[in-house]
Design an enzyme around this catalytic site. Structure first.
Site, PDB file in Angstrom:
ATOM      1  CD  GLN A 183      -2.343   1.239   2.863  1.00 30.02           C
ATOM      2  OE1 GLN A 183      -1.798   0.627   3.784  1.00 30.02           O
ATOM      3  NE2 GLN A 183      -3.443   1.931   3.031  1.00 30.02           N
ATOM      4  N   GLY A 184       0.719   2.122  -0.994  1.00 30.60           N
ATOM      5  CA  GLY A 184       1.502   3.355  -1.052  1.00 30.60           C
ATOM      6  C   GLY A 184       0.639   4.557  -0.720  1.00 30.60           C
ATOM      7  CB  SER A 213       2.216   6.940   5.024  1.00 32.97           C
ATOM      8  OG  SER A 213       1.099   6.642   5.793  1.00 32.97           O
ATOM      9  CB  SER A 243       3.807  -3.515   5.525  1.00 29.44           C
ATOM     10  OG  SER A 243       3.899  -2.791   6.725  1.00 29.44           O
ATOM     11  CD  GLU A 274      -4.858   0.481   6.859  1.00 31.33           C
ATOM     12  OE1 GLU A 274      -5.120   1.360   6.016  1.00 31.33           O
ATOM     13  OE2 GLU A 274      -3.734   0.297   7.334  1.00 31.33           O
ATOM     14  CD  GLU A 280      -3.118  10.142  19.324  1.00 29.50           C
ATOM     15  OE1 GLU A 280      -2.809   9.478  18.311  1.00 29.50           O
ATOM     16  OE2 GLU A 280      -2.782   9.793  20.474  1.00 29.50           O
TER      17      GLU A 280
END
Lengths: 375, 411
Positions: B134-135, B137, B169, B254, B394
């Site tokens: 997964q790209g 962040s 990952s 997710e 948060e």
């Protein structure tokens, strides 16, 4: 036996819960509650026991007090999951009435077998009741009591009796030479004196009840067994009441956080206010999920009901404490005053938090089940 | 919820029997390699190929992709994935390596890709033959995901991609990447688009994968650098400028709040496999001596553990209640709590386990005297991956406060 996926919360239960919510919203506002119970603010006041008997009679006619009574005794025989739904709504409205007491007595009497049947029929016919099973120190050990029974005569005092002045009957636990027995006693019987306690909570009344040579009929000579069987239902229903009241606290506080402006923003914009309110919601949801799980276990999986009901009431006590704390704190100065309705629920929840076992006590019982008794 | 607490539909009941029978004779043997804690810690080709072998055989048997249509390589069943999951977990199978593919890429591709692309990608995703990463962040876009700067510039019917993704990952094993990029710098949210990119094929030709080392000392995630990578427009999902909406489908799944159940498998232990749950914590407390008595007899320890037992049970019952509409006032209220609660509970369990271990919690994997092989300190440290990834706790609290409670949007 396995639990049904939907907690046994079927169409009938959903209908009951919805109609209760609507009935209370239509007939009983928080404003009305405040006018009814909060007229005397003095800390030294004696609880007035103000409540809406006419509205209560309508609830009795709707059959709410006979929901849990087996059909054989003239009741509706509904599952605890459905009854919990109703109680959640009653908690949301904080309606002062002897419903919880009558339901509690119903579950204990049902556990008494044949000897409890006549008393159950009285409840089915509209009589109200409450439990008188606690001693002066407020022990949660079912074997403890402040009342003795000698050849069918009761003497002593039962403490922390909920809504005593609103009910017709008392279900009394008393020590005999053989153990603990349960008695069904009219509140106006000779030798019964109800002494109101001066309590913090404005939405309930509480009393200690003095028994002097009261003649009484036993409904069980194995009181600890009958009470042990019923307590999981009693814990679960109180937890359901707490869930509903906590949701009221959350929604009222969220509404205030949406309107009150400081530093050019509504309070809810600030994460120091927002995140604790989310945590209140998380606790309410944990509690609510555990309530219906415990209720469903009472109906379908008796082996694990004690375990699940301890979880529900432990969770509810934490939820009551935290929702109350945040509701006052997030309201700021106004939340600290008598005029803001928040205090009604704050006080009701603190009362509920400590009734029938606090969180630490229930967790200790749970540990005995899951880990085993400590050496 | 365990399967014993549910009632199956006739289709589910029949499928459950089938799964049980198949697993009874086909569950793989204990591997010769050490299994990592989770798919995100796969470090060697040996681990990967063992786990890929398992996923392929489970897929061939119909235990993966159960609820997807047959046309895209699924099983065409109704609400049967969770049945397969129950049974695989009960049978303590190995976990599946293509975790990002199954949990995030598959539902996203299914909801947003053209039919032909679905048919081409999903079967090899389900079988685990092609691993996905997964790209999302970037160094400058973490919690504020919509500020991604990796840019795709149009060149005819192709796109040229430049930028830098992090915390990726499985990128070192991945064939494909789901990729969120900027295609318009003048709009923050509406300037984003979403691609699937064949990264393995482009290694050294516009794609560089470099390992990052985690707080635990493990590898497993990476940074991925794009330098003039050319990608066909056919790999774009949904419309240009709809990348944020597509990313929401990915994130919903997710965070465990998606409509399509993710295949789950696991429980097989090798020397170093470990799970942060209260059953293991209670076991640890029973086996650990504290001042000459079992830690499980200490009233304070008992109370701490019971607090966690209650939170864990509450989460399980939330997931059950999320399927009973009469017991909910807001449709997303329970689902949006899943990721927040699961990660914070696991973290609290890890922290408590270290306190139960006392001084021995100082011992790590390389020490023969470490309780439970040093897994608890490792699990505790790894739990921060869960409370940070997929939107920090948060950010989760902001989402819940704003979307469910309707509080004012925070900056």
């Amino acid at each position: 036996m396995t639990q049904p996926d939907n907690f046994g919360f079927g169409e009938e239960a959903a209908l009951l819960k919805d109609s209760a919510r609507k009935f209370l919203a239509d007939n009983f506002t928080t404003d009305k509650l405040h006018r009814m119970v909060a007229s005397d603010h003095r800390p030294e006041r004696i609880s007035a026991c103000a409540w809406d008997r006419d509205l209560w009679q309508q609830m009795v006619r709707l059959g709410w007090t006979s929901l849990a009574i087996p059909e054989s005794a003239g009741g509706l025989g509904m599952p605890l999951a459905a009854v919990a739904g109703l109680v959640e709504e009653l908690g949301r409205a904080a309606f002062p009435c002897p419903l919880l007491g009558s339901l509690n007595a119903t579950y204990v009497l049902t556990a008494c077998g044949n000897d409890g049947e006549a008393a159950l029929t009285e409840i089915a016919e509209g009589m109200t009741a409450t439990l008188a099973i606690t001693n002066a120190e407020g022990s949660w050990d079912l074997a403890d009591t402040g009342v003795d029974s000698t050849s069918g005569q009761l003497n002593g005092t039962a403490y922390f009796v909920q809504d005593a002045r609103k009910v017709d009957r008392l279900l009394v636990s008393a020590r005999t030479t053989k153990g603990l027995s349960l008695y069904w006693v009219a509140t106006d019987a000779e030798g019964v004196t109800i002494r109101p306690d001066a309590i913090v909570d404005l939405t309930r009344d509480q009393a200690h009840v003095i028994f002097e040579n009261v003649q009484a009929q036993a409904v069980s000579n194995n009181g600890v067994a009958a009470l042990s069987h019923a307590m999981p239902a009693i814990w679960t229903l109180l937890a359901a009441d707490i869930t509903g009241a906590a949701e009221w606290q959350l929604q009222a506080t969220v509404e205030y956080a949406g309107t009150r402006q400081q530093f050019e923003h509504p309070l809810g914009f600030f994460q120091a206010v927002k995140h604790p309110l989310v945590d209140v919601m998380v606790l309410i949801d944990q509690c609510k999920s555990l309530v219906y799980n415990a209720a469903c276990a009472f109906d379908t999986e008796p082996k694990r009901v004690a375990q699940f009901a301890h979880m529900a009431k432990a969770s509810a006590s934490e939820c009551a404490a935290f929702a109350s704390s945040r509701s006052v704190q997030s309201h700021g100065g106004i939340g600290f005053t008598w005029e803001c309705f928040i205090h009604l629920y704050f006080k009701r929840q603190k009362h509920s938090q400590l009734l029938w076992g606090d969180a630490a006590w229930h967790r200790a019982q749970l540990a005995n089940i899951l880990i085993g008794t400590a050496a | 919820m365990s399967e014993s607490a549910r009632q199956d539909s006739p289709e589910q009941a029949e499928f459950r029997d089938y799964c049980r029978q198949w697993l009874a004779s086909n569950k793989p043997k204990e591997p010769s390699v050490r299994l990592p804690l989770s798919p995100l810690e796969i470090m060697t080709e040996e681990q990967l190929s063992y786990l890929q072998g398992w996923q392929k055989s489970a897929y061939d048997a119909g235990l993966v992709g159960c609820d997807y249509p047959v046309a895209v390589g699924g099983g065409g069943r109704t609400d049967c994935q969770r049945v397969a999951n129950d049974e695989m977990i009960a049978a303590r199978t190995p976990f599946m390596p293509n975790v990002i593919g199954l949990g995030m890429a598959a539902p996203t591709v299914f909801h947003h890709a053209q039919e032909a692309l679905k048919e081409r990608l999903l079967p090899r995703l389900f079988s685990g033959q092609e691993i996905w990463c997964q790209g999302f962040s970037e160094p400058g876009a973490g919690s504020d995901l919509a500020s991604v700067q990796t840019f795709a510039e149009r060149k005819g019917d192709r796109w040229v991609i430049n930028g830098h993704k992090v915390w990726t990952s499985l990128a070192h094993f991945a064939d494909w990447m789901i990729l969120l990029v900027r295609t318009d710098r003048s709009h923050k949210y509406d300037g984003l688009s979403y691609f699937v990119v064949p990264i393995r094929a482009a290694l050294g030709q516009g794609v560089t994968v470099q390992p990052l080392i985690k707080i635990t000392g493990e590898t497993g995630f990476n940074e991925v650098i794009f330098e003039n990578l050319e990608v066909d427009d056919g790999y774009r999902l949904d419309e240009l400028g709809k990348g944020w909406q597509v990313a929401m489908t990915t994130l919903l799944h997710e965070r465990g709040a998606g409509e399509l159940q993710t295949p789950r498998s696991g429980g097989m232990k090798s020397k170093a496999t470990h799970s942060s749950n209260t059953a293991n914590l209670i076991e640890l407390a029973r086996c650990t001596s504290r001042n000459g008595k079992p830690a499980a007899d200490d009233p304070l320890i008992r109370d701490r553990i019971m607090q966690l037992v209650i939170r864990e049970a509450g989460l399980g019952q939330n997931q059950r209640r999320a399927r009973v509409s009469a017991l909910q006032d807001h449709p997303a209220r329970l689902l949006l709590q899943n990721k927040l609660l699961a990660s914070e509970i696991a973290q609290a369990i890890g922290a408590t386990a270290m306190e139960v271990e006392g001084a021995s919690a100082s011992l790590y994997l390389g020490d023969d005297n470490a309780p439970a092989g040093g897994q608890w300190p490792m699990a505790y440290m790894n739990s921060y991956g869960m409370t940070i990834a997929a939107g920090t706790s948060e950010v989760q609290r902001n989402i819940l406060g704003e979307r469910v409670l309707g509080l004012a949007k925070s900056k």
